[in-house]
Scaffold this active site. Structure first.
Site, PDB file in Angstrom:
ATOM      1  N   PHE A  50       8.580   3.041   2.044  1.00  0.00           N
ATOM      2  CA  PHE A  50       9.045   2.486   0.775  1.00  0.00           C
ATOM      3  C   PHE A  50       8.258   1.254   0.350  1.00  0.00           C
ATOM      4  CE2 PHE A  50      11.276  -0.484   3.481  1.00  0.00           C
ATOM      5  CZ  PHE A  50      11.541  -1.589   2.699  1.00  0.00           C
ATOM      6  N   LYS A  51       7.552   0.627   1.277  1.00  0.00           N
ATOM      7  CA  LYS A  51       6.765  -0.557   0.929  1.00  0.00           C
ATOM      8  C   LYS A  51       5.694  -0.219  -0.116  1.00  0.00           C
ATOM      9  CE  LYS A  51       9.130  -2.606   4.124  1.00  0.00           C
ATOM     10  NZ  LYS A  51       8.651  -3.290   5.302  1.00  0.00           N
ATOM     11  N   ASP A  52       5.283   1.050  -0.176  1.00  0.00           N
ATOM     12  CA  ASP A  52       4.293   1.467  -1.181  1.00  0.00           C
ATOM     13  C   ASP A  52       4.799   1.269  -2.607  1.00  0.00           C
ATOM     14  OD1 ASP A  52       2.329   2.376   0.644  1.00  0.00           O
ATOM     15  OD2 ASP A  52       3.378   4.276   0.887  1.00  0.00           O
TER      16      ASP A  52
END
Length: 496
Positions: free
Chosen positions: A109-111
């Protein structure tokens, strides 16, 4: 819009908050006021794609950025995602949904933020008139590091250096970072845990001596961790998008409440949901899910934040954290934005390892959040049972959120709002643990585990992970936690 420090020492613009990452007094930047999104505005957002929705939400905070340029940057960032929709919402049953945030370049999810942050940071520096080269320092518990490296590789005028706990990330996470391409990147493993990595990086950020020495070398510091508002802000958008997807698919009516269950380590992801709620999104309860390192669960239940406890390495390593930095932003809000109180508590945490909030603050937190944690055995059981019932594989972090969501729904039967579980990583990032949970087979090799997991689940293997086996390892440095600044200087001087 202006931004202020949680510790009271600074007022800046949005561009300055992003360019500098952290306030001079060690506090975190927060918006001076929360912008609102009206129901009418949300109605207009129903027909937008994800990039347009993200730009609309972001511009509420970053009004000095040109909206059309911001929208184009969002489109470019989210075009890198494999599934067309950067944040698809998957219906599991009549009241349970999965928000999949792992279809980006690094499968986590950091993307969602780190594909956009290079634009936000570079543009922010331009708005502020900053001509120096930017050095981004990142402490990571696994996923942020790779996403930041990938987002900033070969970025003009920017260098990036990532520190991770040597024995505190999965084999796949370590390999992703160690093989990173790019002429402006560096990766160092640290002989310690994530909290020590994060504390060492914060110490560099708040050291005037370090900053002066780097400035003489033509370098200023910034951050890609969620302590940087530019990392946090894009995460607010996917809560709006998930809600709008529920409305547009006739699962709910506009204005109906929705609950979100979020696997939580550094508190940034769930804080973004809280910010969305403050902007007017009809969020009911926020389920804060921890792993065996259950410091946040205890805090929500007791109001006591006590880091003086055993640190566990678990199969959900991105949540192996005892100092949740973004909690400071929430504390600032529930303390009626009293910076003196925040500074006192952060000092107590540093000196005594513990602080306690007031009774009225405890009640406020419990009204907003439900805290629960998932042990190692429960993580395995949740992955297995969910796959058996729904044929849906999930990673170890998402399993923690699913477990906590299940407990909340069992305890609060009167709360009939739909539950959205935030799925933060691809199962293929943790293939051995997921494979073991689903089949009972303990496979030592990560790539063999990916192959067998693909056979067992028929879930598509992300391209970035399937290519990883053939990439050369570039970074092998391991350093002590008190030597990180020395490694920074080596990196800077070697690149001159």
């Amino acid at each position: 819009m202006k931004f202020i420090s949680t510790r009271g020492g600074e007022t800046v613009t949005g561009a300055q908050a992003i360019a500098h990452g952290i306030a001079k007094d060690g506090g975190l930047f927060v918006p001076e006021t929360f912008p609102s999104v009206s129901e009418e505005e949300m109605e207009k957002m129903l027909s937008m794609d994800y990039a347009e929705r993200a730009a609309t939400v972001l511009h509420k905070y970053l009004d000095e950025y040109d909206f059309e340029e911001l929208k184009e940057a969002c489109k470019k960032a989210y075009a890198q995602f494999e599934e067309g929709d950067a944040a698809p919402l998957v219906k599991i049953d009549s009241s349970l949904y999965m928000l999949e945030l792992f279809h980006g370049p690094t499968c986590a999810f950091k993307d969602m933020a780190l594909t956009l942050l290079p634009y936000l940071l570079r543009k922010g520096c331009d708005i502020c008139g900053i001509k120096e080269e930017v050095l981004i320092l990142v402490a990571t518990s696994g996923d942020t590091g790779k996403a930041a490296l990938e987002g900033f590789k070969d970025a003009n005028g920017i260098k990036i250096m990532v520190f991770y706990p040597n024995e505190g990330v999965s084999k796949m996470q370590k390999l992703q970072m160690a093989t990173q391409e790019g002429s402006n990147v560096n990766v160092v493993a640290v002989r310690s845990n994530f909290d020590d990595c994060q504390s060492a990086v914060k110490k560099i950020f708040t050291s005037e001596a370090c900053k002066e020495e780097l400035l003489k070398k033509g370098i200023i510091l910034s951050s890609a961790n969620s302590i940087n508002f530019g990392r946090l802000a894009p995460q607010i958008a996917y809560y709006f998008s998930a809600y709008l997807d529920l409305v547009s698919s006739d699962q709910i009516k506009m204005g109906d409440p929705v609950n979100f269950a979020v696997p939580t380590g550094n508190f940034g992801n769930i804080l973004a949901a809280y910010y969305a709620k403050r902007m007017g999104l009809p969020i009911g309860k926020l389920i804060c899910a921890s792993n065996k390192n259950n410091i946040l669960t205890d805090f929500i239940k007791t109001g006591v934040y006590d880091k003086r406890r055993e640190f566990y390495k678990t199969m959900s390593p991105s949540m192996d954290i005892l100092i949740s930095s973004n909690l400071e932003r929430l504390l600032f809000e529930i303390a009626d934005r009293n910076p003196v109180r925040i500074k006192m508590r952060m000092e107590k945490l540093a000196t005594d390892g513990v602080y306690e909030i007031y009774d009225e603050e405890k009640e406020m937190i419990r009204s907003l959040f439900y805290g629960d944690f998932c042990g190692e055995d429960e993580t395995v059981e949740t992955i297995y049972e969910f796959f058996e019932e729904y044929q849906y594989p999930m990673d170890t972090h998402t399993a923690c959120a699913m477990y906590a969501a299940g407990n909340y729904m069992a305890e609060e039967k009167d709360d009939t709002a739909p539950m959205v579980v935030v799925s933060t990583a691809s199962p293929y990032k943790f293939p051995q643990d997921v494979m073991y949970a689903i089949t009972g087979n303990d496979i030592k090799d990560s790539f063999k585990a990916i192959k067998h997991l693909n056979i067992a689940t028929a879930m598509k293997v992300p391209k970035s992970l399937s290519k990883l086996r053939d990439k050369a390892v570039r970074f092998t440095t391991v350093a002590d936690k008190d030597k990180l600044y020395a490694e920074v200087l080596k990196f800077i001087d070697a690149k001159k």
